[in-house]
Design an enzyme around this catalytic site. Structure first.
Site: not given
Lengths: 401, 279
Positions: B52, B63, B178
């Site tokens: 990734e 994040d 994911y």
């Protein structure tokens, strides 16, 4: 064209703007919020509660005041001020906070978070959280904490925890990033009270609806005083909630001109400004597609304004749409023009406006003198300027010595 | 999933080996483009199975601090979308089999132009995209156009995604799924393995795609435990921390590669004394 009835569509889109551009973790919650809001909107009990708090707690309706001295001074349009600064907590922000906190209670949420720029939304959020007995966390950029100390202290007095955000330039966009990070981490028990007509659907429409009380009152008050509709409406725009609240109930009245005033900072051509429509391009940030200040690579550029509340690189998606439709005219006023208008309002009307609001007054100074005396102009006096004393003293520098 | 894709081939091979994939995340251009290229080029040699590569964005809302700082370091050194694609192209000159998935936020892609981006990404050798701020409600924006360019669109499923919503989330998913182990931002703490295993097996009832687990996995030990029941283990913040802590570019390259090697070993060993794979 009946614009207000059809917007946004089922995906929260105003034309190409708006939407729900958020991480999957938040999607179920946002859909739940939308369903809850749709139900609450049509629930007479919710509307009764909202009306009760608007009148007995916020102090609505506030006056539509004929600004006789400003009118004389500019020698043109007849100027009315919609006195949102007289609301409890001193700005229009609480109209929305009351609505959202009632929704939070309805949804059984146990904790309130919010972002704030100038601190007015933070204060309004801390206020309603105190009133409803909910713990409250406010994210505020460290730069803004510096220039809005009185509001930081107010939030703390009201029992809120103020968390300084140092990432980026430490202003409103960074505070919003951090609030979103908190929300995604505490998604089960936390209600995020977004302070403006931006963010993922349903926020832009929901905040608009809670703020539309400004326009509805103005309409009735103008009818009473002048027996007709106003000719023009002027409001400052950061995210754009006070402007949307004033404009929205008039969107279908073709005779009513609307002018939104963005923060021009040191001038749009200088690159140091917060004028997303006049100096930005469409993009996706904070859950919605709208006009953003960004570079060629899609990186967000920091906004600049003397006013912390307008210091945001985006704008509500409905404004982006109204801009492209041409229904609302979007202009900008510089820091200097706002400071000048700020002082004029203080001296002629005995009203100390917020620096944000002063941007709207700066446009009045440009426009009113050229209009006939039977032109009825309404300016949204969105907030009071007590919080700005230190900034203004700093900018005026020598004059105060 | 595109049956001829590098992702499909890689996951099929790993299934035959009965071991999970190690998926590594680093941000493109961190700490600078040249060092980042060295890090990227060396990853397959450490045993990483899927790469990734983060596309840095000024406002990475999903994040935590580690990856936020990585993005800022990269942007400060002048990283752009075009340079990130250039890194993939350079990588492909040496490695034609390791899948590369670009991960990031929508705005830099939108600004680049969706069609132009997909064309350039496909040409550079990008295999998949993870774009965290485009939910399935907006599949027409990027997910469907990506499919037309043969690029997989990897969906995130989260602890808040309930069974009712999963079909919508997985509808146009491809490549792999994911699973975000915790509600939160990257670099937080992972939940208990028992809870994760239940979530992964629930997810399996809804999809044939390989399931990767990420968010909060930092050590070879954690990777080994999670690798027993998932098809891939994603490690990001811990690798990115190696770059932050490095005093020199050489140290950054070595730090990332050393940790990747340990993680790769642990996913290779993790099922050896266990019962055969369930899926």
């Amino acid at each position: 064209m009946n614009q207000s009835a059809i917007q946004p569509d089922i995906n929260g889109l105003f034309g190409q703007f708006g939407g729900r551009f958020v991480a999957e973790t938040l999607m179920p919650l946002i859909l739940e919020l939308q369903a809850e809001y749709d139900t609450a909107k049509d629930d007479p009990e919710f509307q009764r509660q909202l009306a009760y708090f608007q009148s007995d707690y916020v102090g609505r309706p506030n006056p539509l005041y004929f600004a006789e001295r400003l009118t004389e001074h500019f020698g043109g349009a007849k100027i009315y001020l919609k006195r949102e600064e007289l609301n409890h907590t001193g700005a229009h922000k609480i109209n929305n906070c009351i609505g959202q906190v009632l929704l939070a209670k309805r949804m059984g949420k146990k904790r309130i978070i919010a972002e704030t720029g100038a601190g007015m939304h933070g204060v309004a959020t801390a206020t309603v959280a105190a009133r409803f007995g909910l713990p409250c966390v406010i994210y505020m950029g460290s730069t803004d904490i510096e220039r809005q100390q009185p509001n930081v202290f107010r939030m703390k007095l009201l029992g809120a925890e103020v968390i300084p955000v140092t990432s980026g330039t430490g202003t409103l966009k960074d505070a919003m990033n951090e609030a979103l990070r908190d929300w995604v981490t505490n998604v089960d028990d936390t209600f995020y009270i977004i302070g403006t007509v931006a963010g993922p659907h349903p926020y832009p429409a929901m905040v608009r609806d809670f703020q539309a009380v400004i326009g509805h009152e103005t309409r009735a008050q103008m009818q009473e005083k002048e027996g007709r509709l106003p000719d023009s409406l002027v409001a400052c725009i950061g995210g754009g909630s006070n402007a949307m609240g004033l404009f929205h109930p008039f969107l279908n009245d073709a005779s009513v001109e609307m002018i939104g005033v963005e923060a021009g900072g040191k001038g749009v051509e200088s690159g140091q400004h917060a004028a997303s429509l006049n100096g930005g391009a469409p993009g996706v940030l904070h859950g919605n597609r709208t006009y953003l200040l960004q570079d060629e690579d899609g990186q967000i550029i920091d906004a600049h304004s003397i006013s912390a509340g307008l210091d945001y690189p985006g704008i509500g998606p409905e404004h982006a749409w109204l801009h492209e439709q041409g229904r609302v005219e979007y202009v900008s006023a510089t820091d200097d023009e706002a400071l000048e208008a700020f002082q004029t309002c203080c001296r002629l009307e005995g009203i100390i406006p917020a620096l944000e609001t002063a941007h709207a007054l700066a446009e009045v100074a440009k426009r009113a003198p050229n209009l006939p005396s039977d032109h009825l102009m309404v300016v949204n006096l969105s907030g009071r300027g007590d919080k700005d004393m230190m900034s203004v003293a700093h900018y005026l520098g020598e004059k105060f010595k | 999933m595109n049956p001829n894709s590098r992702l499909a081939a890689r996951f099929a091979a790993l299934k035959a080996e009965n071991r999970p994939a190690l998926v590594s995340y680093v941000t493109a251009g961190d700490p600078d483009m040249a060092t980042s290229q060295r890090i990227l080029d060396g990853l397959p040699g450490t045993g990483v199975d899927v790469i990734e590569l983060g596309m840095p964005f000024s406002d990475p809302m999903a994040d935590g601090p580690a990856i936020q700082k990585a993005a800022l370091r990269a942007l400060k050194e002048g990283q752009t979308q075009a340079k990130t694609l250039e890194m993939v192209r350079a990588f492909r000159e040496k490695d034609t089999t390791t899948p590369i998935v670009l991960m990031g936020y929508y705005n830099p892609i939108y600004r680049y132009g969706v069609e132009r981006f997909l064309t350039d990404a496909a040409r550079a050798g990008v295999d998949g995209l993870i774009v965290v701020d485009i939910p399935p409600e907006h599949d027409d924006e990027l997910c469907q156009p990506a499919a037309q360019h043969g690029i997989d669109f990897i969906r995130l499923a989260t602890p808040t995604t309930d069974a009712k919503r999963l079909p919508k989330v997985l509808g146009n998913a491809s490549g792999f799924v994911y699973y975000v182990s915790v509600a939160g931002v990257t670099g937080g703490s992972a939940p208990t393995p028992e809870k994760l295993e239940r979530s992964v097996s629930q997810l399996r009832e809804h999809t044939q795609l390989p399931i990767a687990v990420g968010f909060g996995i930092r050590t070879p030990e954690q990777a080994a435990i999670i690798g027993r029941f998932s098809d891939a283990v994603v490690v990001g913040s811990a690798l990115v921390d190696c770059i932050e802590q490095a005093a020199t570019p050489d140290e950054a390259v070595k730090g990332v590669h050393d940790l990747a090697r340990e993680l790769a070993q642990s996913v290779r060993d993790c099922r050896e004394v266990r019962e055969p794979q369930v899926s």
